[in-house]
Design an enzyme around this catalytic site. Structure first.
Site, mmCIF file in Angstrom:
data_model
loop_
_atom_site.group_PDB
_atom_site.id
_atom_site.type_symbol
_atom_site.label_atom_id
_atom_site.label_comp_id
_atom_site.label_asym_id
_atom_site.label_seq_id
_atom_site.Cartn_x
_atom_site.Cartn_y
_atom_site.Cartn_z
ATOM 1 N N ARG A 270 0.918 -1.226 -0.008
ATOM 2 C CA ARG A 270 0.070 0.014 0.083
ATOM 3 C C ARG A 270 1.010 1.279 0.020
ATOM 4 O O ARG A 270 1.714 1.508 1.013
ATOM 5 C CB ARG A 270 -0.946 0.107 1.309
ATOM 6 C CG ARG A 270 -1.838 1.326 1.332
ATOM 7 C CD ARG A 270 -2.924 1.399 0.308
ATOM 8 N NE ARG A 270 -3.685 2.341 0.561
ATOM 9 C CZ ARG A 270 -4.430 2.873 -0.447
ATOM 10 N NH1 ARG A 270 -4.512 1.962 -1.459
ATOM 11 N NH2 ARG A 270 -5.148 4.067 -0.164
ATOM 12 N N GLU A 365 -15.236 -17.250 30.583
ATOM 13 C CA GLU A 365 -14.281 -17.982 31.200
ATOM 14 C C GLU A 365 -13.332 -17.275 32.094
ATOM 15 O O GLU A 365 -12.059 -17.756 32.250
ATOM 16 C CB GLU A 365 -13.302 -19.018 30.360
ATOM 17 C CG GLU A 365 -14.497 -20.162 29.818
ATOM 18 C CD GLU A 365 -13.722 -21.420 29.180
ATOM 19 O OE1 GLU A 365 -12.538 -21.631 29.575
ATOM 20 O OE2 GLU A 365 -14.293 -21.974 28.284
HETATM 21 C C1 LIG Z 1 -20.357 -15.920 24.148
HETATM 22 C C2 LIG Z 1 -20.191 -16.395 25.392
HETATM 23 C C3 LIG Z 1 -20.375 -17.679 26.002
HETATM 24 C C4 LIG Z 1 -20.427 -18.098 27.128
HETATM 25 N N1 LIG Z 1 -20.445 -19.299 27.302
HETATM 26 C C5 LIG Z 1 -20.602 -19.897 28.574
HETATM 27 C C6 LIG Z 1 -20.924 -21.356 28.823
HETATM 28 O O1 LIG Z 1 -20.674 -22.213 28.175
HETATM 29 N N2 LIG Z 1 -21.204 -21.788 30.067
HETATM 30 C C7 LIG Z 1 -21.560 -20.839 31.257
HETATM 31 O O2 LIG Z 1 -21.663 -21.184 32.097
HETATM 32 N N3 LIG Z 1 -21.090 -19.409 30.747
HETATM 33 C C8 LIG Z 1 -20.874 -18.952 29.803
HETATM 34 N N4 LIG Z 1 -20.686 -17.703 29.393
HETATM 35 C C9 LIG Z 1 -20.687 -16.662 30.604
HETATM 36 C C10 LIG Z 1 -19.445 -16.184 31.058
HETATM 37 O O3 LIG Z 1 -18.551 -16.684 31.522
HETATM 38 C C11 LIG Z 1 -19.795 -14.976 31.570
HETATM 39 O O4 LIG Z 1 -20.458 -13.691 30.877
HETATM 40 C C12 LIG Z 1 -18.595 -14.303 32.428
HETATM 41 O O5 LIG Z 1 -18.020 -14.927 33.478
HETATM 42 C C13 LIG Z 1 -18.803 -12.686 33.166
HETATM 43 O O6 LIG Z 1 -20.101 -12.782 33.884
HETATM 44 P P1 LIG Z 1 -21.323 -11.781 33.496
HETATM 45 O O7 LIG Z 1 -21.638 -11.525 31.995
HETATM 46 O O8 LIG Z 1 -22.237 -12.087 34.422
HETATM 47 O O9 LIG Z 1 -20.578 -10.308 33.919
HETATM 48 P P2 LIG Z 1 -20.432 -9.856 35.514
HETATM 49 O O10 LIG Z 1 -20.002 -10.861 36.703
HETATM 50 O O11 LIG Z 1 -21.776 -9.199 35.918
HETATM 51 O O12 LIG Z 1 -19.405 -8.696 35.363
HETATM 52 C C14 LIG Z 1 -19.805 -7.601 34.663
HETATM 53 C C15 LIG Z 1 -18.604 -6.501 34.715
HETATM 54 O O13 LIG Z 1 -18.043 -6.331 36.166
HETATM 55 C C16 LIG Z 1 -16.763 -6.901 36.290
HETATM 56 N N5 LIG Z 1 -16.506 -7.495 37.691
HETATM 57 C C17 LIG Z 1 -17.346 -8.495 38.106
HETATM 58 N N6 LIG Z 1 -16.763 -8.486 39.383
HETATM 59 C C18 LIG Z 1 -15.677 -7.971 39.521
HETATM 60 C C19 LIG Z 1 -14.980 -7.774 40.643
HETATM 61 N N7 LIG Z 1 -15.087 -8.386 41.906
HETATM 62 N N8 LIG Z 1 -14.068 -6.566 40.617
HETATM 63 C C20 LIG Z 1 -13.873 -6.019 39.425
HETATM 64 N N9 LIG Z 1 -14.656 -6.169 38.314
HETATM 65 C C21 LIG Z 1 -15.619 -6.920 38.420
HETATM 66 C C22 LIG Z 1 -16.484 -7.853 35.241
HETATM 67 O O14 LIG Z 1 -15.186 -8.020 34.869
HETATM 68 C C23 LIG Z 1 -17.527 -7.358 34.019
HETATM 69 O O15 LIG Z 1 -16.495 -6.300 33.579
HETATM 70 C C24 LIG Z 1 -20.458 -17.266 28.012
HETATM 71 C C25 LIG Z 1 -20.731 -15.870 27.917
HETATM 72 C C26 LIG Z 1 -20.556 -15.289 26.497
HETATM 73 C C27 LIG Z 1 -20.891 -14.043 26.412
#
Ligand SMILES: Cc1cc2nc3c(=O)[nH]c(=O)nc-3n(C[C@H](O)[C@H](O)[C@H](O)COP(=O)(O)OP(=O)(O)OC[C@H]3O[C@@H](n4cnc5c(N)ncnc54)[C@H](O)[C@@H]3O)c2cc1C
Length: 391
Positions: A270, A365
């Site tokens: 490019r 995860e």
């Molecule tokens: C595409 C996809 C596939 C998935 N597959 C699976 C599966 O097969 N099986 C399964 O069981 N789950 C699955 N999950 C769930 C995934 O593991 C969760 O989304 C993840 O653990 C985060 O949880 P939450 O979305 O409830 O976010 P929350 O726990 O509500 O967190 C929200 C925000 O707050 C932050 N936060 C939370 N607690 C703290 C703390 N103590 N200190 C600082 N920051 C914090 C988090 O880092 C995040 O930024 C999947 C999720 C997605 C998006």
């Protein structure tokens, strides 16, 4: 002594997978992108996936991590990481067949016959269900309840974001069996067939993965379907998550290598202001930073994998690899998109697809924040000493 060389077997396997990805998977990418642009589900079709698995199996490539006594290859964690890296070079999510969730090996004889063996054979599909609308990072806060009723349990609750939840024939469901004890002795893992009565709804996302929400309303599960010991489900869930965490950044590493190759190639050809953009220091620095981070990530992934293969405590190293991989892969794909300018933003190139998929690595995860929490806690509580990476 430190030896960074691969064994002959590892090199042969890596090269075989690299060729497989280049010859069999990459040629399907454009068609998959075209389908996605037209509103079809992203990724490979079921027929394509099945065909690729059969093809690989006919070359003896099947059951990568499955123990040899179950007909698998029983490969070590380092070799598995090498395979994941090669598979990551395409954005099309593909796994070789012949695998089952690691915790299914805790099944009793009857469960092995009914769930483990058919899952390895690809006759049954499973999903792992712990996350709930009110419990993600804080998995101990799950509320799905299982109440004993004679020789069965009655499950009520909702799971969300469950990968493969729409396609699964059975779910590994974690439910509270003793609210007093909570996660420490009060959570049990159940093998729950779809035809026992749970329902699923897909969740649309920005990437290839389309997880599902699962609803359990008075679902009766025989006591014979308790996996492992009653009350010990939370430990099983952590084992499921913990065993293969290094594989996620391993896959991202392959994507980063492919993307960086694309950026190098594009920057050479490019031209702007009468010279290739590769001549500009601004571009060179993006290339240099990406290469440095790729090599650092490789070492973190392989170190974590090596600890797993040695049966040593790998949790701290896996958290570091997952955190670094998630953050750096997202920075790298962003740089590569930037180097491609407007073309990087289009759907004609796979960069935006990698961009959307790699974002997930910072969430599932264990989010970035949860990995940081683990790493800091290990140090602050003295479980791990600074500088103790090599022993
Ligand atoms: C595409 C996809 C596939 C998935 N597959 C699976 C599966 O097969 N099986 C399964 O069981 N789950 C699955 N999950 C769930 C995934 O593991 C969760 O989304 C993840 O653990 C985060 O949880 P939450 O979305 O409830 O976010 P929350 O726990 O509500 O967190 C929200 C925000 O707050 C932050 N936060 C939370 N607690 C703290 C703390 N103590 N200190 C600082 N920051 C914090 C988090 O880092 C995040 O930024 C999947 C999720 C997605 C998006």
């Amino acid at each position: 002594m430190i030896d960074f060389s691969l064994s002959e077997e590892q090199r042969a396997i890596r090269d075989w997978v690299r060729t497989f990805v280049r010859r069999e998977l990459m040629p399907l990418e454009n068609e998959a992108l075209r389908r996605e642009r037209q509103g079809h589900p992203p990724g490979l079709t079921a027929e394509e996936r099945h065909g690729l698995r059969s093809l690989a199996r006919s070359s003896g490539f099947w059951g990568v991590s499955t123990p040899q006594e179950y007909g698998g290859m029983g490969l070590d964690a380092v070799t598995e990481a090498l395979i994941e890296t090669e598979l990551g070079r395409t954005f099309l999510t593909f796994k070789f067949g012949g695998e089952a969730d690691n915790i299914l090996y805790h099944a009793d004889e009857e469960q092995r016959r009914r769930y483990l063996l058919p899952t390895i054979e690809g006759e049954l599909r499973s999903c792992f269900a712990i996350t709930e609308p009110g419990a993600g990072s804080d998995a101990k806060a799950i509320r799905t309840r299982a109440v004993r009723d004679g020789d069965a349990w009655v499950l009520n609750g909702e799971k969300t974001f469950i990968t493969g939840g729409n396609e699964a024939d059975f779910a590994l469901v974690f439910a509270v069996t003793d609210p007093e004890k909570g996660a420490d002795g009060g959570v049990t893992c159940f093998l729950v067939d779809r035809d026992m009565g749970w329902t699923s709804e897909p969740i649309d996302t920005m990437g290839e993965r389309r997880p599902a929400s699962l609803v359990f309303q008075d679902v009766r599960v025989p006591n014979a379907n308790v996996l492992g010991e009653e009350g010990r489900g939370f430990a099983l869930a952590m084992r499921w998550i913990g065993k293969g965490r290094y594989l996620l950044p391993a896959r991202a590493l392959g994507g980063c290598e492919r993307l960086l190759d694309m950026a190098i190639e594009y920057s050479r050809t490019r031209e702007t202001f009468g010279a290739p953009i590769a001549d500009r220091q601004a571009i060179q620095w993006m290339i240099a930073d990406s290469q440095t981070e790729i090599e650092a990530l490789r070492l973190l992934v392989l170190h974590a994998a090596w600890l797993v293969s040695q049966g040593r405590d790998s949790r701290h190293a896996q958290s570091i690899a997952k955190l670094f991989g998630g953050v750096k892969a997202n920075e790298i794909v962003d740089r590569v998109l930037q180097i491609h300018g407007g073309m990087g933003y289009t759907r004609e190139l796979p960069i935006e697809r990698f961009y959307r998929d790699l974002r997930l690595l910072r969430i599932f995860e264990g989010t970035d924040e949860i990995q940081r929490r683990t790493i800091a806690r290990d140090l602050l509580k003295g479980h791990v000493k600074v500088g103790a990476g090599l022993t």
